[in-house]
Design a protein around this motif. Structure first.
Motif, short mmCIF file in Angstrom:
data_model
loop_
_atom_site.label_atom_id
_atom_site.label_comp_id
_atom_site.label_asym_id
_atom_site.label_seq_id
_atom_site.Cartn_x
_atom_site.Cartn_y
_atom_site.Cartn_z
N ALA A 59 48.69 31.66 -38.89
CA ALA A 59 48.12 30.87 -39.99
C ALA A 59 47.77 31.75 -41.19
O ALA A 59 46.73 31.59 -41.80
CB ALA A 59 46.90 30.11 -39.50
N GLY A 60 48.66 32.68 -41.50
CA GLY A 60 48.45 33.54 -42.65
C GLY A 60 47.56 34.73 -42.41
O GLY A 60 47.34 35.53 -43.32
N LEU A 61 47.01 34.87 -41.20
CA LEU A 61 46.17 36.02 -40.87
C LEU A 61 46.95 36.97 -39.98
O LEU A 61 47.50 36.57 -38.96
CB LEU A 61 44.90 35.58 -40.14
CG LEU A 61 43.91 34.74 -40.94
CD1 LEU A 61 42.79 34.27 -40.03
CD2 LEU A 61 43.35 35.53 -42.10
N ALA A 62 46.99 38.22 -40.35
CA ALA A 62 47.67 39.22 -39.53
C ALA A 62 46.73 39.70 -38.44
O ALA A 62 45.55 39.92 -38.68
CB ALA A 62 48.12 40.40 -40.40
N SER A 63 47.24 39.82 -37.23
CA SER A 63 46.44 40.36 -36.13
C SER A 63 47.29 41.36 -35.35
O SER A 63 48.51 41.21 -35.25
CB SER A 63 45.91 39.26 -35.22
OG SER A 63 46.96 38.64 -34.52
N HIS A 64 46.64 42.35 -34.82
CA HIS A 64 47.30 43.34 -33.98
C HIS A 64 47.01 42.97 -32.54
O HIS A 64 45.86 42.79 -32.15
CB HIS A 64 46.76 44.74 -34.28
CG HIS A 64 47.37 45.79 -33.43
ND1 HIS A 64 46.77 46.25 -32.29
CD2 HIS A 64 48.55 46.45 -33.52
CE1 HIS A 64 47.55 47.17 -31.72
NE2 HIS A 64 48.63 47.30 -32.45
N VAL A 65 48.07 42.83 -31.73
CA VAL A 65 47.92 42.49 -30.32
C VAL A 65 48.32 43.70 -29.50
O VAL A 65 49.44 44.20 -29.62
CB VAL A 65 48.78 41.27 -29.94
CG1 VAL A 65 48.65 40.97 -28.46
CG2 VAL A 65 48.40 40.07 -30.77
N GLN A 66 47.40 44.17 -28.67
CA GLN A 66 47.65 45.34 -27.82
C GLN A 66 47.68 44.89 -26.37
O GLN A 66 46.64 44.54 -25.80
CB GLN A 66 46.53 46.37 -28.01
CG GLN A 66 46.66 47.58 -27.12
CD GLN A 66 47.86 48.42 -27.46
OE1 GLN A 66 48.01 48.88 -28.58
NE2 GLN A 66 48.73 48.63 -26.50
N PRO A 67 48.87 44.83 -25.73
CA PRO A 67 48.89 44.52 -24.30
C PRO A 67 48.34 45.69 -23.48
O PRO A 67 48.49 46.85 -23.86
CB PRO A 67 50.36 44.26 -24.00
CG PRO A 67 51.11 44.91 -25.10
CD PRO A 67 50.19 45.03 -26.28
N LEU A 68 47.69 45.35 -22.37
CA LEU A 68 47.06 46.37 -21.53
C LEU A 68 47.36 46.11 -20.07
O LEU A 68 47.53 44.95 -19.65
CB LEU A 68 45.53 46.34 -21.72
CG LEU A 68 45.03 46.57 -23.13
CD1 LEU A 68 43.60 46.10 -23.26
CD2 LEU A 68 45.15 48.03 -23.51
N ARG A 69 47.42 47.18 -19.29
CA ARG A 69 47.50 47.10 -17.83
C ARG A 69 46.17 47.65 -17.33
O ARG A 69 45.89 48.83 -17.49
CB ARG A 69 48.66 47.93 -17.30
CG ARG A 69 50.01 47.37 -17.67
CD ARG A 69 51.13 48.35 -17.31
NE ARG A 69 50.98 48.94 -16.00
CZ ARG A 69 51.73 48.63 -14.94
NH1 ARG A 69 52.68 47.76 -15.05
NH2 ARG A 69 51.53 49.22 -13.79
N ILE A 70 45.37 46.78 -16.72
CA ILE A 70 44.04 47.16 -16.25
C ILE A 70 44.04 47.08 -14.73
O ILE A 70 44.31 46.02 -14.16
CB ILE A 70 42.95 46.26 -16.86
CG1 ILE A 70 42.97 46.38 -18.39
CG2 ILE A 70 41.59 46.61 -16.29
CD1 ILE A 70 42.03 45.43 -19.10
N THR A 71 43.74 48.20 -14.08
CA THR A 71 43.69 48.25 -12.62
C THR A 71 42.25 48.34 -12.16
O THR A 71 41.48 49.15 -12.68
CB THR A 71 44.49 49.46 -12.09
OG1 THR A 71 45.83 49.37 -12.58
CG2 THR A 71 44.51 49.48 -10.57
N VAL A 72 41.88 47.49 -11.19
CA VAL A 72 40.54 47.48 -10.59
C VAL A 72 40.70 47.45 -9.07
O VAL A 72 41.78 47.21 -8.55
CB VAL A 72 39.69 46.28 -11.07
CG1 VAL A 72 39.46 46.35 -12.57
CG2 VAL A 72 40.34 44.96 -10.69
#
Length: 111
Positions: free
Chosen positions: A49-62
């Protein structure tokens, strides 16, 4: 090789409360702290919607937990690391023994 669970993350789930107008408001409630290993994936810029966002995928192990246990992360929940928030998209056992869980998550930041 075993994961290095060196980061404390707060596991949270959304609590929905009626807003009196037929809808709801959401707030997040802590379920507990889990020690985790957080590994980044390839980030990307997205336009919403006209807003730039940075998406960072993550692998989280618990550490592993039985299905249904409050300490077992689930899609739709999130991890909090101070001011940073990681939305959980998927959870699976990392191997046949179930000693660890692999959470696919993402961090979104407005650019």
């Amino acid at each position: 090789m075993s994961p290095r669970l060196t980061r404390p993350l707060v596991l949270e789930h959304e609590v929905r409360l009626a807003d009196g107008s037929g809808g709801y408001t959401g707030s997040w409630e802590a379920l507990g702290t889990l020690w985790a290993e957080v590994l980044p994936g390839r980030g990307a810029l997205r336009d919403r919607a006209g807003l730039a966002s940075h998406v960072q995928p993550l692998r989280i192990t618990v550490r592993g937990a039985e299905p249904g246990a409050e300490s077992r992360p689930a899609p739709g929940q999130r991890f909090r690391d101070g001011a940073r928030v990681y939305l959980i998209d998927a959870v699976q056992e990392s191997d046949a023994t179930g000693r660890y869980l692999l959470c696919r998550a993402r961090e979104e930041v407005l650019a």
